[in-house]
Design a protein around this motif. Structure first.
Motif, PDB file in Angstrom:
ATOM      1  N   ASP A   1       0.799  -1.220   0.000  1.00 27.03           N
ATOM      2  CA  ASP A   1       0.000   0.000   0.000  1.00 27.03           C
ATOM      3  C   ASP A   1       0.834   1.274   0.000  1.00 27.03           C
ATOM      4  OD1 ASP A   1      -2.105  -1.608   2.384  1.00 27.03           O
ATOM      5  OD2 ASP A   1      -2.519  -1.355   0.257  1.00 27.03           O
ATOM      6  N   ALA A   2       2.085   1.157   0.373  1.00 29.45           N
ATOM      7  CA  ALA A   2       2.872   2.335   0.717  1.00 29.45           C
ATOM      8  C   ALA A   2       2.920   3.400  -0.367  1.00 29.45           C
ATOM      9  CB  ALA A   2       4.293   1.911   1.095  1.00 29.45           C
ATOM     10  N   ASP A   3       2.970   3.002  -1.627  1.00 31.25           N
ATOM     11  CA  ASP A   3       3.158   3.994  -2.687  1.00 31.25           C
ATOM     12  C   ASP A   3       1.883   4.291  -3.466  1.00 31.25           C
ATOM     13  OD1 ASP A   3       2.950   1.567  -3.915  1.00 31.25           O
ATOM     14  OD2 ASP A   3       4.651   1.837  -5.271  1.00 31.25           O
ATOM     15  N   ARG A   4       0.728   3.765  -3.016  1.00 34.39           N
ATOM     16  CA  ARG A   4      -0.501   4.013  -3.763  1.00 34.39           C
ATOM     17  C   ARG A   4      -1.723   4.080  -2.857  1.00 34.39           C
ATOM     18  NH1 ARG A   4      -3.007  -0.974  -5.311  1.00 34.39           N
ATOM     19  NH2 ARG A   4      -1.884  -2.794  -4.575  1.00 34.39           N
ATOM     20  N   LEU A   5      -1.538   4.691  -1.702  1.00 36.58           N
ATOM     21  CA  LEU A   5      -2.645   4.796  -0.763  1.00 36.58           C
ATOM     22  C   LEU A   5      -3.697   5.799  -1.238  1.00 36.58           C
ATOM     23  CD1 LEU A   5      -0.826   4.845   2.692  1.00 36.58           C
ATOM     24  CD2 LEU A   5      -2.269   3.025   1.772  1.00 36.58           C
ATOM     25  N   MET A   6      -4.942   5.453  -1.030  1.00 39.50           N
ATOM     26  CA  MET A   6      -6.030   6.389  -1.270  1.00 39.50           C
ATOM     27  C   MET A   6      -5.901   7.546  -0.283  1.00 39.50           C
ATOM     28  SD  MET A   6     -10.142   5.631  -0.917  1.00 39.50           S
ATOM     29  CE  MET A   6     -10.135   4.458  -2.270  1.00 39.50           C
ATOM     30  N   GLU A   7      -6.277   8.740  -0.723  1.00 37.21           N
ATOM     31  CA  GLU A   7      -6.242   9.890   0.174  1.00 37.21           C
ATOM     32  C   GLU A   7      -7.147   9.645   1.375  1.00 37.21           C
ATOM     33  OE1 GLU A   7      -4.418  12.621   0.070  1.00 37.21           O
ATOM     34  OE2 GLU A   7      -3.378  11.907  -1.729  1.00 37.21           O
ATOM     35  N   LEU A   8      -6.698  10.102   2.537  1.00 39.87           N
ATOM     36  CA  LEU A   8      -7.429   9.849   3.771  1.00 39.87           C
ATOM     37  C   LEU A   8      -8.869  10.348   3.695  1.00 39.87           C
ATOM     38  CD1 LEU A   8      -7.576   8.930   6.705  1.00 39.87           C
ATOM     39  CD2 LEU A   8      -6.599  11.137   7.380  1.00 39.87           C
ATOM     40  N   ASP A   9      -9.074  11.571   3.218  1.00 39.22           N
ATOM     41  CA  ASP A   9     -10.435  12.128   3.146  1.00 39.22           C
ATOM     42  C   ASP A   9     -11.329  11.288   2.226  1.00 39.22           C
ATOM     43  OD1 ASP A   9      -9.764  14.119   4.872  1.00 39.22           O
ATOM     44  OD2 ASP A   9      -9.544  15.678   3.344  1.00 39.22           O
ATOM     45  N   ASP A  10     -10.759  10.790   1.124  1.00 40.96           N
ATOM     46  CA  ASP A  10     -11.532   9.966   0.194  1.00 40.96           C
ATOM     47  C   ASP A  10     -11.919   8.635   0.843  1.00 40.96           C
ATOM     48  OD1 ASP A  10     -11.338  11.917  -1.737  1.00 40.96           O
ATOM     49  OD2 ASP A  10      -9.595  11.011  -2.714  1.00 40.96           O
ATOM     50  N   ALA A  11     -10.972   8.031   1.560  1.00 37.44           N
ATOM     51  CA  ALA A  11     -11.248   6.757   2.220  1.00 37.44           C
ATOM     52  C   ALA A  11     -12.305   6.928   3.307  1.00 37.44           C
ATOM     53  CB  ALA A  11      -9.964   6.183   2.817  1.00 37.44           C
ATOM     54  N   LEU A  12     -12.193   7.994   4.084  1.00 35.23           N
ATOM     55  CA  LEU A  12     -13.183   8.258   5.130  1.00 35.23           C
ATOM     56  C   LEU A  12     -14.570   8.474   4.537  1.00 35.23           C
ATOM     57  CD1 LEU A  12     -11.214  10.657   7.504  1.00 35.23           C
ATOM     58  CD2 LEU A  12     -12.030   8.366   8.056  1.00 35.23           C
ATOM     59  N   ARG A  13     -14.629   9.245   3.473  1.00 31.58           N
ATOM     60  CA  ARG A  13     -15.916   9.523   2.846  1.00 31.58           C
ATOM     61  C   ARG A  13     -16.544   8.236   2.310  1.00 31.58           C
ATOM     62  NH1 ARG A  13     -14.127  12.423  -0.847  1.00 31.58           N
ATOM     63  NH2 ARG A  13     -13.972  14.303   0.415  1.00 31.58           N
ATOM     64  N   MET A  14     -15.732   7.386   1.702  1.00 32.48           N
ATOM     65  CA  MET A  14     -16.245   6.160   1.123  1.00 32.48           C
ATOM     66  C   MET A  14     -16.806   5.233   2.202  1.00 32.48           C
ATOM     67  SD  MET A  14     -14.271   3.509  -1.423  1.00 32.48           S
ATOM     68  CE  MET A  14     -13.900   4.872  -2.546  1.00 32.48           C
ATOM     69  N   VAL A  15     -16.060   5.083   3.295  1.00 24.19           N
ATOM     70  CA  VAL A  15     -16.495   4.209   4.386  1.00 24.19           C
ATOM     71  C   VAL A  15     -17.747   4.763   5.058  1.00 24.19           C
ATOM     72  CG1 VAL A  15     -15.876   3.455   6.721  1.00 24.19           C
ATOM     73  CG2 VAL A  15     -14.283   3.098   4.831  1.00 24.19           C
ATOM     74  N   ASN A  16     -17.765   6.066   5.322  1.00 20.21           N
ATOM     75  CA  ASN A  16     -18.918   6.666   5.985  1.00 20.21           C
ATOM     76  C   ASN A  16     -20.164   6.637   5.099  1.00 20.21           C
ATOM     77  OD1 ASN A  16     -17.831   7.338   8.523  1.00 20.21           O
ATOM     78  ND2 ASN A  16     -16.801   9.117   7.653  1.00 20.21           N
ATOM     79  N   ASP A  17     -19.983   6.910   3.811  1.00 16.49           N
ATOM     80  CA  ASP A  17     -21.122   6.880   2.893  1.00 16.49           C
ATOM     81  C   ASP A  17     -21.691   5.464   2.784  1.00 16.49           C
ATOM     82  OD1 ASP A  17     -20.847   9.562   2.461  1.00 16.49           O
ATOM     83  OD2 ASP A  17     -19.983   9.386   0.453  1.00 16.49           O
ATOM     84  N   ALA A  18     -20.797   4.480   2.728  1.00 13.63           N
ATOM     85  CA  ALA A  18     -21.247   3.091   2.629  1.00 13.63           C
ATOM     86  C   ALA A  18     -22.014   2.690   3.882  1.00 13.63           C
ATOM     87  CB  ALA A  18     -20.061   2.158   2.405  1.00 13.63           C
ATOM     88  N   ALA A  19     -21.473   3.023   5.053  1.00 19.32           N
ATOM     89  CA  ALA A  19     -22.137   2.673   6.308  1.00 19.32           C
ATOM     90  C   ALA A  19     -23.499   3.342   6.408  1.00 19.32           C
ATOM     91  CB  ALA A  19     -21.258   3.066   7.496  1.00 19.32           C
ATOM     92  N   GLY A  20     -23.622   4.539   5.835  1.00 21.12           N
ATOM     93  CA  GLY A  20     -24.882   5.265   5.879  1.00 21.12           C
ATOM     94  C   GLY A  20     -25.997   4.567   5.126  1.00 21.12           C
ATOM     95  N   ARG A  21     -25.626   3.686   4.177  1.00 24.13           N
ATOM     96  CA  ARG A  21     -26.651   2.965   3.418  1.00 24.13           C
ATOM     97  C   ARG A  21     -27.442   1.992   4.287  1.00 24.13           C
ATOM     98  NH1 ARG A  21     -22.532   1.236  -1.450  1.00 24.13           N
ATOM     99  NH2 ARG A  21     -21.791   3.329  -1.941  1.00 24.13           N
TER     100      ARG A  21
END
Length: 210
Positions: free
Chosen positions: A101-121
């Motif tokens: 993962d070290a050289d291709r991590l998703m941006e933190l804000d994008d990862a948080l948004r994706m997880v939170n949006d998914a959980a909201g479903r």
């Protein structure tokens, strides 16, 4: 019990030959993996959602699997896995994410948004008042793939906000890409196999350097 998010992160692993194995490399492999996830999936979905929605909430059941859109489920699982591993990489010691993962991590804000949006479903509890006040679970979707992503999102939130996060580590072995839960403060590797391999490598490097 292994959480759903942790199990999903572990679908990226060392293949034993110096490369990386992806347990979700095809839609069919994703469905096969889902069949094995009934306990962690039920842990997220089962306690809070009404049983009459079982046909939507349990895509892992054998009689439901043929009705699950395997390609959509595969894409969603891979997408959610990337977000989960990005969050895991930042939850371990600074500067020590899994090497894959070290050289291709998703941006933190994008990862948080994706997880939170998914959980909201999965929805939320709401107060109803007919003859007396009562709580009702108001789900946001009946789509099984979206509920699956929601289960991963909620599982990631529960894991990263719970006590096990303090035990999360990335295995430092040269060819390992796994995250693991440290059972003992002295535990360095995810498994004895990785520890033995690293000791052999160190011994070899010392001999060749001498």
């Amino acid at each position: 019990m292994t959480t759903l998010a942790f199990a999903l992160a572990a679908t990226i692993k060392h293949d034993g030959h110096g490369g990386i194995a992806d347990l979700l490399s095809t839609p069919e492999e994703s469905v096969a993996w889902l069949r094995e996830q009934k306990p962690p999936l039920t842990h997220v979905l089962g306690p809070v959602l009404p049983t009459d929605l079982g046909r939507f909430l349990h895509p892992i059941r054998a009689e439901i699997l043929p009705n699950l859109d395997a390609s959509r489920a595969w894409c969603e699982l891979v997408r959610m896995r990337r977000a989960v591993r990005a969050l895991f990489a930042r939850a371990v010691a600074p500067g020590a994410p899994s090497k894959v993962d070290a050289d291709r991590l998703m941006e933190l804000d994008d990862a948080l948004r994706m997880v939170n949006d998914a959980a909201g479903r999965l929805g939320t509890t709401r107060l109803e008042w007919v003859d007396e006040p009562r709580l009702r679970w108001a789900y946001q979707t009946e789509d099984p793939v979206e509920l699956l992503a929601g289960a991963v999102g909620r599982s990631a939130i529960e894991f990263l906000s719970g006590p096990d996060r303090e035990r999360l580590r990335a295995c430092p072995a040269a060819r390992c890409v796994k995250y693991f839960l440290q059972d003992d403060p002295r535990q360095t590797w995810c498994s004895p196999a990785c520890g033995n391999r690293e000791r052999v490598n160190r011994h070899y490097r010392k001999r060749t350097a001498g």
